[in-house]
Design a protein around this motif. Structure first.
Motif, PDB file in Angstrom:
ATOM      1  N   VAL A  68       0.855  -1.189   0.000  1.00 28.44           N
ATOM      2  CA  VAL A  68       0.000   0.000   0.000  1.00 28.44           C
ATOM      3  C   VAL A  68       0.888   1.234   0.000  1.00 28.44           C
ATOM      4  O   VAL A  68       1.768   1.369   0.851  1.00 28.44           O
ATOM      5  CB  VAL A  68      -0.933   0.009   1.231  1.00 28.44           C
ATOM      6  CG1 VAL A  68      -1.789   1.267   1.227  1.00 28.44           C
ATOM      7  CG2 VAL A  68      -1.797  -1.249   1.252  1.00 28.44           C
ATOM      8  N   GLN A  69       0.676   2.127  -0.953  1.00 25.59           N
ATOM      9  CA  GLN A  69       1.453   3.377  -1.031  1.00 25.59           C
ATOM     10  C   GLN A  69       0.512   4.506  -1.418  1.00 25.59           C
ATOM     11  O   GLN A  69      -0.092   4.472  -2.497  1.00 25.59           O
ATOM     12  CB  GLN A  69       2.561   3.261  -2.095  1.00 25.59           C
ATOM     13  CG  GLN A  69       3.599   2.202  -1.814  1.00 25.59           C
ATOM     14  CD  GLN A  69       4.721   2.254  -2.841  1.00 25.59           C
ATOM     15  OE1 GLN A  69       5.394   3.270  -2.980  1.00 25.59           O
ATOM     16  NE2 GLN A  69       4.910   1.170  -3.561  1.00 25.59           N
ATOM     17  N   ASP A  70       0.384   5.489  -0.556  1.00 31.18           N
ATOM     18  CA  ASP A  70      -0.425   6.647  -0.902  1.00 31.18           C
ATOM     19  C   ASP A  70       0.275   7.531  -1.925  1.00 31.18           C
ATOM     20  O   ASP A  70      -0.358   8.106  -2.800  1.00 31.18           O
ATOM     21  CB  ASP A  70      -0.751   7.453   0.358  1.00 31.18           C
ATOM     22  CG  ASP A  70      -1.740   6.723   1.262  1.00 31.18           C
ATOM     23  OD1 ASP A  70      -2.560   5.952   0.712  1.00 31.18           O
ATOM     24  OD2 ASP A  70      -1.680   6.913   2.482  1.00 31.18           O
ATOM     25  N   TYR A  71       1.605   7.641  -1.784  1.00 33.69           N
ATOM     26  CA  TYR A  71       2.389   8.443  -2.715  1.00 33.69           C
ATOM     27  C   TYR A  71       3.599   7.628  -3.168  1.00 33.69           C
ATOM     28  O   TYR A  71       4.438   7.276  -2.352  1.00 33.69           O
ATOM     29  CB  TYR A  71       2.869   9.747  -2.067  1.00 33.69           C
ATOM     30  CG  TYR A  71       1.730  10.667  -1.667  1.00 33.69           C
ATOM     31  CD1 TYR A  71       1.125  11.504  -2.615  1.00 33.69           C
ATOM     32  CD2 TYR A  71       1.271  10.699  -0.361  1.00 33.69           C
ATOM     33  CE1 TYR A  71       0.095  12.337  -2.245  1.00 33.69           C
ATOM     34  CE2 TYR A  71       0.237  11.516   0.027  1.00 33.69           C
ATOM     35  CZ  TYR A  71      -0.352  12.335  -0.936  1.00 33.69           C
ATOM     36  OH  TYR A  71      -1.382  13.163  -0.580  1.00 33.69           O
ATOM     37  N   PRO A  72       3.702   7.309  -4.450  1.00 37.16           N
ATOM     38  CA  PRO A  72       4.849   6.530  -4.918  1.00 37.16           C
ATOM     39  C   PRO A  72       6.125   7.357  -4.855  1.00 37.16           C
ATOM     40  O   PRO A  72       6.122   8.565  -5.105  1.00 37.16           O
ATOM     41  CB  PRO A  72       4.485   6.207  -6.376  1.00 37.16           C
ATOM     42  CG  PRO A  72       3.535   7.288  -6.783  1.00 37.16           C
ATOM     43  CD  PRO A  72       2.768   7.642  -5.551  1.00 37.16           C
ATOM     44  N   LEU A 122       9.295   7.795  -6.702  1.00 35.44           N
ATOM     45  CA  LEU A 122       9.877   7.433  -7.992  1.00 35.44           C
ATOM     46  C   LEU A 122      11.378   7.545  -8.007  1.00 35.44           C
ATOM     47  O   LEU A 122      12.080   6.687  -8.534  1.00 35.44           O
ATOM     48  CB  LEU A 122       9.281   8.306  -9.103  1.00 35.44           C
ATOM     49  CG  LEU A 122       7.763   8.219  -9.236  1.00 35.44           C
ATOM     50  CD1 LEU A 122       7.279   9.147 -10.345  1.00 35.44           C
ATOM     51  CD2 LEU A 122       7.298   6.801  -9.508  1.00 35.44           C
ATOM     52  N   MET A 123      11.910   8.616  -7.437  1.00 37.81           N
ATOM     53  CA  MET A 123      13.353   8.834  -7.434  1.00 37.81           C
ATOM     54  C   MET A 123      13.754   9.256  -6.033  1.00 37.81           C
ATOM     55  O   MET A 123      13.110  10.112  -5.436  1.00 37.81           O
ATOM     56  CB  MET A 123      13.752   9.918  -8.437  1.00 37.81           C
ATOM     57  CG  MET A 123      13.432   9.569  -9.879  1.00 37.81           C
ATOM     58  SD  MET A 123      13.837  10.899 -11.037  1.00 37.81           S
ATOM     59  CE  MET A 123      15.600  11.043 -10.770  1.00 37.81           C
ATOM     60  N   GLY A 124      14.847   8.609  -5.531  1.00 41.12           N
ATOM     61  CA  GLY A 124      15.320   8.811  -4.180  1.00 41.12           C
ATOM     62  C   GLY A 124      14.849  10.053  -3.469  1.00 41.12           C
ATOM     63  O   GLY A 124      15.452  11.105  -3.598  1.00 41.12           O
ATOM     64  N   GLY A 125      13.799  10.005  -2.759  1.00 40.11           N
ATOM     65  CA  GLY A 125      13.335  11.138  -1.969  1.00 40.11           C
ATOM     66  C   GLY A 125      12.481  12.100  -2.745  1.00 40.11           C
ATOM     67  O   GLY A 125      11.954  13.058  -2.178  1.00 40.11           O
ATOM     68  N   VAL A 126      12.284  11.907  -4.078  1.00 39.24           N
ATOM     69  CA  VAL A 126      11.478  12.812  -4.888  1.00 39.24           C
ATOM     70  C   VAL A 126      10.179  12.128  -5.247  1.00 39.24           C
ATOM     71  O   VAL A 126      10.176  11.054  -5.855  1.00 39.24           O
ATOM     72  CB  VAL A 126      12.224  13.217  -6.174  1.00 39.24           C
ATOM     73  CG1 VAL A 126      11.362  14.159  -7.001  1.00 39.24           C
ATOM     74  CG2 VAL A 126      13.543  13.878  -5.820  1.00 39.24           C
ATOM     75  N   ASN A 127       9.040  12.711  -4.895  1.00 38.71           N
ATOM     76  CA  ASN A 127       7.746  12.109  -5.215  1.00 38.71           C
ATOM     77  C   ASN A 127       7.328  12.492  -6.616  1.00 38.71           C
ATOM     78  O   ASN A 127       7.663  13.546  -7.121  1.00 38.71           O
ATOM     79  CB  ASN A 127       6.689  12.573  -4.223  1.00 38.71           C
ATOM     80  CG  ASN A 127       6.907  11.981  -2.844  1.00 38.71           C
ATOM     81  OD1 ASN A 127       7.454  10.881  -2.720  1.00 38.71           O
ATOM     82  ND2 ASN A 127       6.490  12.688  -1.824  1.00 38.71           N
TER      83      ASN A 127
END
Length: 451
Positions: free
Chosen positions: A440-444, A446-451
């Motif tokens: 479960v992920q509300d916000y993926p 994508l890149m190290g620490g960047v949503n």
């Protein structure tokens, strides 16, 4: 025969009632002659294919046997390379590439031989109406060769050694410095479970090709697997394009006798008995089926042994350096004077990477990673770096480890006294390693620490 049994026929058993052989049309006869010559020659000449069937015996053979086998047609291939393509078609024995100029010229030679021989065969054998018996043996040979290759690549992934987990050095390299092949290897290696699933599909395809009554499912699964492998090799510039393309074609050759029945089944039509050429019938078919099962076990045992050795030699179970880790150089003293961490300084070190016992990477202030052969003595607590082995040590250090994450190197570097204080960087702090699995992920992320 019902549609539901279309996938479980074996090519080792004759139908209950012997039917007169149907006449092949001229184009089918010509295509068979060419396929028999070209693919038969390719499987015999390309060394990896035949040698993969040796099972445990492969480990007892000389290490250079593959290249020695490949060198057999070298005089002809080199002459054709010079004469026809104005190219140096020399076998590079120090390369693991299967896409060398040598192999492409060799394939061209096989193609020419197959075309010329097909023409001669057609002229001399014009009255022959079919080749069912010869086709049965040919298809069985190609099927066994394909099965061997499916098992070779499958076990290398099922026991995940083909694409290892990204190394410590890879964690420090900018993504833009990766080659397309390195991107693919890192992507698959970062998820061992995914790699094992890929391997399981290839192993299953190889075993189905060899087990009685599972020929057709094995061909179809192998076709899907090899199509994916060939596309990845082409799009990520993996130097196994030539072999994977031929293995894909081999799947299509094996599928050709069933193509009409499969098409009819997919269109919802009535599927009749298989006309796939069969080698044996009656009791001989039983013996042949047992022989195929034994061959599957034989090949699997050898490949599992090889994969386990690979696991321990270069895979996750390989020996690691006593000082394993990524170490930041916090303080660098040369000739008794502190050296500031300036990005313009080409001699100061930024990091040191200890991973393999016989190699050390140091990272310069401009972030360039430099590999060096190394000799470590855990008892004497020394590390020696060799830029040129013939010239003697380039750097020699004794080390102290006051804490698990602290290291002090004292010695000489390029003839000058140097002391370095280092702190260990937690490799699990990299986003590639710290994410894990999240159902479960509300916000993926994508890149190290960047949503």
């Amino acid at each position: 025969m019902s549609v539901g049994t279309v996938a479980v026929e074996t090519d080792l058993v004759e139908p209950p009632e012997e039917r007169p052989a149907a006449r092949w049309n001229p184009l089918t006869r010509i295509l068979f002659r060419f396929s028999f010559l070209y693919f038969g020659l390719f499987c015999v000449v390309f060394p990896q294919i035949i040698l993969s069937l040796l099972g445990p015996l492969a480990q007892r053979l000389p290490e250079d046997l593959v290249m020695s086998y490949a060198k057999l047609p070298a005089p002809i291939v080199e002459w054709v390379g010079r004469t026809v393509f104005d190219a140096e078609a020399v076998l590079r024995t120090d390369s693991g590439s299967g896409d060398q100029v040598f192999f492409f010229v060799e394939a061209f030679c096989l193609l020419v031989v197959a075309v010329v021989a097909t023409v001669v065969w057609t002229l001399l054998d014009r009255r022959r109406t079919e080749y069912r018996r010869l086709a049965a043996w040919f298809l069985a040979f190609i099927r066994i060769c394909l099965a061997g290759q499916m098992l070779v690549y499958g076990y290398a992934k099922l026991i995940p050694t083909q694409m290892p987990e990204p190394s410590l050095v890879a964690l420090l390299q900018p993504y833009g410095d990766f080659t397309p092949m390195a991107v693919l290897w890192s992507q698959v290696g970062a998820s061992p479970i995914y790699q094992m699933l890929l391997g399981a599909a290839e192993v299953t395809g190889g075993l189905l090709l060899l087990l009685p009554r599972t020929r057709l499912p094995g061909i179809l699964l192998s076709l899907v697997s090899m199509a994916q492998v060939w596309v990845l090799n082409m799009t990520y510039d993996v130097p196994v394009k030539l072999l994977s393309f031929h293995l894909l074609l081999a799947c299509l050759v094996l599928l050709a006798p069933e193509a009409k029945r499969l098409t009819t089944m997919l269109l919802g039509g009535s599927v009749g008995p298989s006309t796939y050429p069969r080698v044996f019938r009656d009791r001989a078919a039983t013996y042949a089926g047992v022989a195929q099962i034994l061959l599957a076990i034989w090949i699997s045992v050898g490949l599992v042994q090889t994969s386990i050795e690979g696991w321990n030699e270069w895979g996750p179970g390989r020996p690691k350096s006593e000082l394993y880790g990524i170490w930041n150089v916090d303080e660098f003293t040369r000739d008794g004077q502190p050296v500031a961490p300036l990005t313009t300084d080409e001699t100061r070190w930024r990091r040191v990477v200890f991973e393999d016992p016989e190699a050390v990477y140091y990272q310069r202030m401009d972030d360039k990673l430099v590999p060096l052969p190394a000799e470590a003595d855990a008892n004497a607590r020394t590390v020696t770096l060799l830029r040129d082995p013939a010239a003697g040590p380039w750097a020699s250090f004794t080390y102290e480890r006051p804490a698990h994450d602290r290291l002090v190197l004292t010695g000489t570097l390029d003839g000058r006294p140097v002391t370095m204080s280092l702190s260990r960087l937690d490799e699990d702090s990299f986003s590639l390693r710290d994410r894990g699995f999240h159902l479960v992920q509300d916000y993926p992320r994508l890149m190290g620490g960047v949503n």
